[in-house]
Write a protein that holds these residues in place. Structure first.
Motif: not given
Length: 264
Positions: A66-82
């Motif tokens: 849902a957002s970077l600060a609060r993913p809100g589901g069963n998925v989170t992690g580390f992005t490869v790109f800004e």
């Protein structure tokens, strides 16, 4: 799309579907996934098994969180790109090849992140006096046709963004850059190792190292919804001096001093 590319895409897709079914059937406590395509397949298969990703681009735009600060589901992690990194690509290209006034941006139009990458380059292009042309990476014939047409005018350069098709067709892209004497910057250092001019991007292994910490926290009871998605913290600059010499380019000492890897 040519037959070989289409067949290759089907093999990859079928492999991911089989992997997804097998993993979910095992009901693991957590799954570590690499790349957006794999994350998407796993999320479609389960909304309850925790998934930690490494090196996935634009997780919000892709619908993983849902957002970077609060993913809100069963998925989170580390992005490869800004997305701001797109501006850095153009800046470095101009530093190493000041004569560039036109840049073709090679991207995969099917990726949600592709528009963001191009937009980031587009934002800074006027300040560097560079005209941009998007080039969609689909199949070898199309890549060769578009780059050859672009190279018909002088003072051109290439920006090759992060996408799997660019990796798949990297030898062709680099061969065309050399044939048409186009200075090119890539998102992956592997291109430079194989003969590309310059690359700038995150350390691809660092995301996996950091993801291990999230896996550990989830196994100890943390919820993915409560673990913020994090951006890369380590970027690498690679330069191939042999390729620069072949293109008649003198690498500025200030750029050379910042390089993490120099190939001579």
């Amino acid at each position: 799309m040519c037959a070989s590319t289409s067949a290759g895409a089907r093999v990859i897709r079928n492999s991911i579907v089989a992997m997804r079914r097998n993993l979910v059937a095992l009901t693991p406590d957590v799954i570590l996934a690499g790349g957006a395509i794999v994350v998407l397949a796993l999320q479609r298969a389960s909304r309850t098994i925790p998934i930690v990703f490494a090196n996935a681009a634009d997780p919000v735009g892709s619908g993983f969180v849902a957002s970077l600060a609060r993913p809100g589901g069963n998925v989170t992690g580390f992005t490869v790109f800004e997305f701001s990194m797109g501006g850095k690509w153009l800046e470095l290209l101009k530093q190493i090849a000041p004569g560039v006034t036109r840049a073709a941006v090679l991207r995969d139009p099917s990726l949600v992140s592709g528009a963001g990458e191009f937009g980031a380059v587009q934002t800074v292009a006027p300040s560097f006096g560079v005209e941009l042309r998007p080039v969609d990476v689909r199949d070898p014939d199309q890549i060769e046709r578009d780059i050859t047409a672009f190279a018909g005018d002088s003072n051109g350069g290439l920006i090759v963004t992060q996408n799997a098709l660019a990796i798949l067709h990297r030898k062709l892209i680099m061969a065309l850059a050399a044939r048409h004497r186009l200075p090119a910057i890539y998102a992956y250092s592997s291109f430079v190792i194989e003969g590309g001019l310059i690359s700038y991007g995150p350390d691809s292994m660092d995301g996996y190292r950091r993801a291990a910490g999230y896996v550990d926290r989830i196994l100890k009871g943390a919820k993915p919804a409560d673990l913020p998605v994090q951006a890369p913290v380590k970027y690498e600059l690679a330069i191939n001096l042999k390729t620069a010499k072949a293109l008649g380019l003198d690498v500025p000492p200030s750029v050379l001093a910042r390089a993490d890897e120099v190939i001579e």
